[in-house]
Design a protein around this motif. Structure first.
Motif, PDB file in Angstrom:
ATOM      1  N   GLN A 119      72.457  27.717  68.979  1.00  9.96           N
ATOM      2  CA  GLN A 119      73.984  27.729  68.665  1.00  9.96           C
ATOM      3  C   GLN A 119      74.195  28.473  67.340  1.00  9.96           C
ATOM      4  O   GLN A 119      75.175  29.441  67.412  1.00  9.96           O
ATOM      5  N   SER A 120      73.480  28.221  66.328  1.00 11.41           N
ATOM      6  CA  SER A 120      73.641  29.034  65.071  1.00 11.41           C
ATOM      7  C   SER A 120      73.420  30.569  65.005  1.00 11.41           C
ATOM      8  O   SER A 120      74.180  31.165  64.560  1.00 11.41           O
ATOM      9  N   ARG A 134      76.277  32.117  66.932  1.00 10.24           N
ATOM     10  CA  ARG A 134      77.443  32.144  66.166  1.00 10.24           C
ATOM     11  C   ARG A 134      77.316  32.876  64.944  1.00 10.24           C
ATOM     12  O   ARG A 134      78.488  33.488  64.580  1.00 10.24           O
ATOM     13  N   GLN A 135      76.333  32.856  64.123  1.00 12.27           N
ATOM     14  CA  GLN A 135      76.371  33.604  62.909  1.00 12.27           C
ATOM     15  C   GLN A 135      75.948  35.169  63.211  1.00 12.27           C
ATOM     16  O   GLN A 135      76.327  35.976  62.454  1.00 12.27           O
ATOM     17  N   LYS A 176      76.019  37.809  60.553  1.00 14.56           N
ATOM     18  CA  LYS A 176      76.465  38.458  61.712  1.00 14.56           C
ATOM     19  C   LYS A 176      76.059  39.947  61.663  1.00 14.56           C
ATOM     20  O   LYS A 176      75.928  40.394  62.756  1.00 14.56           O
TER      21      LYS A 176
END
Length: 309
Positions: A45-46, A49-50, A126
């Motif tokens: 997830q991290s 997301r990032q 990101k």
């Protein structure tokens, strides 16, 4: 044609399994005092997301580049070893697999070094503000220019300690499973059986050598920021156990096992389809039958993925 099918099957396995490998590496090498991830799911997830979905595929160029060379080595060494040994027995399958695993480390170690360094680059960002490496090849060139051949082969001993028994266990487990499941001509469950055998053999192989893989990843990731924590294998083991206890040797294991089965399943399915289309639907299953009578030939197929069991 077997070689081409193995290459394509291996590429499919890399595409399916690389996100799990990225998660595995991140969990293995993260700082225990300031952990970024709570577990496998949180790590997935991290990263998404990032760093977006592309973050899961960091470093994929390295295993893709080394795939053809690894396949050539594994196919050649395993087949020749079985012919030299003469008898198709489970023990000979282990010996032939171990020999193949040992020889292919020449390509596997630098490939995984570049993969690990690329996977760690830009962690939590990101869009990386400063990229140390442009791609996997640039990564290896920079390491060579800075540290020479020793730097490019960082983690070679641990790679040998992982790959030699790992490939032996893989071939042994696959041989035992294919014999136990049984195969008959025109068996409608032939492909599911092959998929199951390959997937479970991959899991068995990882379980047998996973603690060594943790140390290998830590040594290859060491020095990314210019600071080296470990002076060698023994020091890495000592520091890791002192800080995190014995559970350090299971870091990233869930992600690895989740990856092992679909990777080998994808490899098997792709190899089977390529061979069937190339040789004809009718000839394909027949060609598999004598190979199953001599399992060392069939067992080469899952190894198209080689070090990414």
């Amino acid at each position: 044609m077997d070689f081409l099918a193995g290459c394509i099957g291996g590429a499919a396995g890399v595409l399916v399994g690389h996100p799990f490998d990225t998660v595995k590496v991140r969990l293995q090498v993260q700082n225990v005092d300031k952990p970024l991830y709570r577990g496998t799911i949180h790590c997935f997830q991290s990263i998404i997301r990032q760093e977006s979905m592309f973050g899961l595929y960091k470093g994929i160029g390295s295993p893709m580049m080394g795939l053809t060379f690894i396949n050539a080595i594994v196919f050649g060494v395993q087949g020749n070893a079985m012919r030299q040994l003469g008898h198709d027995t489970p023990m000979n399958q282990f010996i032939a697999g171990a020999a193949a695993g040992t020889i292919q480390c020449v390509i596997c170690c630098p490939m995984e070094l570049a993969k690990t360094r690329m996977q760690m680059q830009g962690t939590g960002e990101k869009k990386s503000k400063r990229k140390l490496y442009k791609n996997s090849l640039d990564c290896l060139v920079r390491i060579y220019n800075r540290e020479g051949l020793l730097g490019v082969n960082r983690g070679m001993v641990t790679t040998l300690l992982r790959e030699t028994p790992g490939f032996g266990v893989y071939f042994l487990a696959y041989d035992v499973l294919t014999r136990s499941l049984g195969f008959e001509q025109n068996d409608p469950y032939m492909i599911p059986k092959l998929l199951f055998a390959g997937g479970m053999s991959g899991i068995a192989s990882w379980l047998s050598t996973y603690p060594v893989d943790v140390i290998k990843s830590r040594l290859q990731a060491d020095g990314v920021g210019g600071v080296y924590q470990y002076s060698g294998i023994a020091d890495c083991v000592r520091q890791s156990v002192k800080k995190e206890g014995l559970r350090v040797f299971t870091r990233g294991l869930t992600s690895t096992l989740l990856r092992a089965f679909p990777v080998n399943a994808a490899t098997f399915a792709t190899v089977t389809l390529v061979l069937m289309y190339a040789r004809g639907v009718e000839e394909g299953p027949k060609d598999c039958e004598p190979a199953l009578a001599a399992p060392h030939q069939t067992q080469l197929q899952p190894q198209a993925q080689a070090s990414s069991l």
